[in-house]
Scaffold this active site. Structure first.
Site, PDB file in Angstrom:
ATOM      1  CE  LYS A 151      -3.980   1.974   2.510  1.00  0.00           C
ATOM      2  NZ  LYS A 151      -4.833   1.834   3.714  1.00  0.00           N
ATOM      3  CB  SER A 191      -8.062   3.907   2.658  1.00  0.00           C
ATOM      4  OG  SER A 191      -7.226   3.208   3.571  1.00  0.00           O
ATOM      5  CB  SER A 195      -8.354   0.900   5.411  1.00  0.00           C
ATOM      6  OG  SER A 195      -9.092   2.083   5.368  1.00  0.00           O
TER       7      SER A 195
END
Ligand code: GLN
Length: 501
Positions: free
Chosen positions: A81, A156, A180
């Site tokens: 990420k 997210s 997330s």
């Protein structure tokens, strides 16, 4: 010839370590897959083919010399990420503010992956600074759900979950402040784990809400998630909130779970997480999962956690408060974007114009909410009350875990919604995390594991399992047993459009 992108991380590791296939071949196969499908999925913000192949080559060479692999995942590539720093490799956090920034250091998670011989394929798309539930707040355009191009991949960490669901990476790292990792896992049919707070170092994880942020694994199977969990977890003196205790035995627990027996395990169904706002297809999938857990030998009871209904409002005071403070560092002086730097503007104007241009609407909303909640005269009423609610939620968990070993609920109230559907309705967007936030507020461990496809729309549904802090192994035992009984759903992923066979 086997399609290497279809194998699990555990299978790939075995083949690489037996030298049946090289890490370079495995890494190249995933880079090729990214090349084929990522225009369609948009899971990646940056692909580092050169870095990944160099790491793969180093693993192949060391195994070729007869040395034993440096870790159980040596040679198995992964997607990271874009909120974790990577030395010399772009890290944007999905924000214009950090466009072009090359971090001078690796996050501890990144360093551990490198030391474990895990090639990093690239950086995945995300809501700006991890604020959102759909990846639509990325400054670089949304990620699409591989199950349905018109729908959100969650957020997210939508890019991490989508990359794993679309077979672009066997594993990914996400971060979970309010859901997330788990919510994207649920809506893409993948496994996502939020470890115990403090279980994985936050050093180099660009801070959103420091008392909640936690990095964790995204995978296609529970065992794969466990293997990754053990690589990244453990005490780190660089993070003062890192727990100095042994890492829970998650791999052994996953293997034990795969034997399919949950006799003696007590499971609590959270009674507050159903009713209005929950899709019928989600609730029926959840009931099916509970029946399956009973069949595996678990004792299932209903447990009330009355304060969980206040988790969402408490989170939307605490997280924005911490964010308003953390994001003050983007001041146009130290990192990234700087506009109006023409001598005609004062330092304060440069700062203000830069923040105006660099942050998207959701980040600005959070900064304003947080600044207001912390302001003199409102602090006790808002931030102070939210902290008290946080304590009550932790007590609900403590009381529940006196009766049961783990708690279960749906991970999300709905399946993946349409891109664009909630962008103008922040509250509807925030409600995606109604079931996942309590575990963040209490610092507990929680997992989302696929519980099949909704009978309403054919989209993936997630089962959430929650365990006490430092009992992450319980998630893996129950999750693996359930997964073995239910079977994989990703083999039902529709062929991605625009991908030549
Ligand atoms: N969706 C939640 C939010 O917008 C959680 C985000 C996260 O876990 N990073 O804050």
């Amino acid at each position: 010839m086997t399609d290497l992108t279809r194998l699990t991380a555990a299978e790939l590791a075995e083949k690489i370590h037996r030298r049946e296939v090289s890490s370079v071949e495995v890494t190249q196969a995933h880079l090729d897959r990214i090349g084929q499908v990522d225009d369609f999925v948009h899971a990646f913000l940056h692909v580092d083919a050169e870095g990944a192949l160099a790491a793969a080559k180093a693993v192949d060479e060391s195994i070729g010399d007869g040395a034993s692999p440096v870790s159980p995942l040596a040679g198995v590539p992964l997607a990271l990420k874009d909120v974790l720093t990577t030395r010399g490799v772009p890290t944007t956090c999905g924000s214009k503010t950090l466009e072009g920034w090359l971090p001078p250091y690796d996050a501890t998670v990144t360093r551990r992956l490198r030391e474990a011989g895990v090639p990093i394929l690239g950086k995945t798309n995300m809501d700006e600074f991890a604020m959102g539930s759909s990846t639509e707040n990325s400054a670089y355009g949304p990620t699409h759900n591989p199950w349905d191009h018109s729908r959100i991949p969650g957020g997210s960490g939508g890019g991490s979950a989508a990359s794993v669901a679309a077979f672009e990476a066997p594993l990914a790292i996400g971060t979970d402040t309010g859901g997330s990792i788990r919510q994207p896992g649920a809506v893409t049919g993948t496994v996502g784990v939020k470890p115990t707070y403090g279980g994985v170092s936050r050093y180099g994880l660009v801070a959103f809400s420091s008392s909640l942020d936690q990095a964790g694994p995204c995978a296609r199977t529970v065992l794969d998630a466990a293997l990754l969990h053990e690589v990244i977890a453990g005490h780190d003196p660089m993070d003062s909130t890192s727990i100095d205790a042994p890492v829970p035995p998650v791999v052994a627990a996953a293997r034990a779970g795969l034997r399919g027996d949950l006799t003696g395990v007590k499971i609590g169904v959270v009674s507050e997480f159903s009713g209005e706002g929950y899709q019928g297809g989600v609730l029926r999938s959840f009931e099916g999962a509970v029946a399956q857990l009973r069949e595996l030998g678990a004792e299932v009871v209903e447990v009330s956690c009355p304060n969980f209904v206040y988790a969402l409002p408490a989170y939307y005071l605490i997280a924005p408060s911490e964010c308003s403070s953390n994001l003050a560092r983007f001041d146009a002086m130290r990192y990234g974007l700087r506009v109006a730097d023409d001598g005609a503007h004062s330092a304060e104007e440069v700062m203000s114009l830069t923040r105006e241009a660099g942050f998207g609407p959701e980040v600005k909303r959070r900064i304003m909410l947080g600044t207001y909640a912390l302001s003199s005269g409102y602090y006790d009423a808002y931030y102070g009350s939210a902290q008290k609610v946080r304590t009550l939620i932790a007590r609900d968990f403590d009381a529940a875990f006196e009766q049961v070993d783990v708690l279960v609920s749906p991970t999300t109230p709905t399946t993946a919604f349409k891109l664009g559907e909630r962008v103008d309705d922040p509250l509807a967007m925030y409600l995606s995390d109604i079931c996942s936030i309590p575990a963040n507020l209490a610092g507990n461990a929680a997992m989302s594991v696929p519980s099949g496809l909704s009978d309403e729309d054919g989209l993936p549904v997630g089962l959430q399992i929650m365990a006490p802090a430092l009992a992450d192994d319980r998630l893996y035992r129950v999750g693996a047993a359930y997964e073995a009984a239910r079977g994989s759903i990703l083999d039902r992923l529709p062929e991605l459009k625009g991908v030549s066979a």
